[in-house]
Scaffold this motif. Sequence first.
Motif, PDB file in Angstrom:
ATOM      1  N   GLN A  82       0.825  -1.210   0.000  1.00  0.00           N
ATOM      2  CA  GLN A  82       0.000   0.000   0.000  1.00  0.00           C
ATOM      3  C   GLN A  82       0.859   1.260   0.000  1.00  0.00           C
ATOM      4  O   GLN A  82       0.504   2.262  -0.625  1.00  0.00           O
ATOM      5  CB  GLN A  82      -0.935  -0.005   1.211  1.00  0.00           C
TER       6      GLN A  82
ATOM      7  N   ILE B 270       0.437   4.182  -2.970  1.00  0.00           N
ATOM      8  CA  ILE B 270      -0.030   5.551  -2.716  1.00  0.00           C
ATOM      9  C   ILE B 270       1.105   6.564  -2.823  1.00  0.00           C
ATOM     10  O   ILE B 270       0.885   7.760  -2.622  1.00  0.00           O
ATOM     11  CB  ILE B 270      -0.691   5.673  -1.322  1.00  0.00           C
TER      12      ILE B 270
ATOM     13  N   SER C 103      -9.395   9.328  -5.431  1.00  0.00           N
ATOM     14  CA  SER C 103      -8.566   9.804  -4.323  1.00  0.00           C
ATOM     15  C   SER C 103      -9.196   9.440  -2.984  1.00  0.00           C
ATOM     16  O   SER C 103      -8.516   9.006  -2.058  1.00  0.00           O
ATOM     17  CB  SER C 103      -8.368  11.310  -4.429  1.00  0.00           C
TER      18      SER C 103
ATOM     19  N   GLU D 277      -8.766   5.698  -2.286  1.00  0.00           N
ATOM     20  CA  GLU D 277      -7.383   5.384  -1.926  1.00  0.00           C
ATOM     21  C   GLU D 277      -7.096   5.767  -0.478  1.00  0.00           C
ATOM     22  O   GLU D 277      -6.411   5.042   0.249  1.00  0.00           O
ATOM     23  CB  GLU D 277      -6.417   6.107  -2.861  1.00  0.00           C
TER      24      GLU D 277
ATOM     25  N   THR E 219      -6.154   3.139   2.450  1.00  0.00           N
ATOM     26  CA  THR E 219      -4.927   3.336   3.217  1.00  0.00           C
ATOM     27  C   THR E 219      -5.221   3.406   4.708  1.00  0.00           C
ATOM     28  O   THR E 219      -4.489   2.825   5.525  1.00  0.00           O
ATOM     29  CB  THR E 219      -4.212   4.624   2.754  1.00  0.00           C
TER      30      THR E 219
END
Length: 300
Positions: A106, A110, A227, A230, A234
């Motif tokens: 991850q 990102i 966005s 994500e 996260t």
Amino acid sequence: MATRDLSIGMMFLLQTIIGILGNFSLVYHFLFLYFTGCKFRSTDLILKHLTVANLLVILSKGVPETMAAFGLKLFLKDIGCKLVFYVHRVGRDVSIGTTCLLSVFQVIMISPSNSRWAELKVKAPNYTGASNILCWILNMMLNILVPFHMTDKRNNTNIRKKIDHGYCYAVFSGNIITQSLYILLVLFSHGFCLVLMVWASGSMIFLLHRHQQRVQYIHRNNLTPRSSLEIRATQSILVLVCTFVSLWTLSSIFLICLAFFNKPSLWLKNVSTLIAACFPTVSPYILMSHDPRVSRFCFA
């Protein structure tokens, strides 16, 4: 049956049921996404392996511990003891490895496109399957000695050093140097994964903070859906990793206490076992609570 044994058995039973329901719910979630034609995330493959590993841990540890707490002590033969403890060790170590892999993956995904991870960011999704398989193979090889140290309680062995797990014996005999090297190897692998997870958690916090600073002048509703997804993904992985590190640290403290005392109390043993099984129990609920795909219908 004593009231204390009944209480312990109920705690093990409740934890096992919650863990099985949670992990099977996560399996159903992935099946639902597959049959409805939803687009999978790049981390979903790692989560599938993590779910299988967690189920193995719960079934191989929670079920026998529950039966032993309710007074069933001789339900496993020698081959059963060897198999149950081998499956538990492999599942536990794969759970650690896949959680580490998930956090590192991850961080790569990102990271900004102009960072040093840019080239790896494109290639990383193609290696998740191979990385998971390698994790299973390495941990199956690493724990190959576990069955040789387990035996059933019917075996009245004269070996002086043994640990009573309630339904099986862990016996220690043979070369001390070999056993010490094996323990060091296991501790090194766990420590390496833990260091990577701590580094990945710190990196994710830093990247999320920098992202928040970058878009602080933009209204929340103007964020792109990609966005926003994500960020939620996260955050879920960050919560998962922090939960794992906290429970792993607490479990290690209890294990050190068990090793320190010559005759540890039954309470200490049971609490240590309950804490060790907490992560496989709560992790599916953490993942589903942060996944918007769980709370809404998804159409092909």
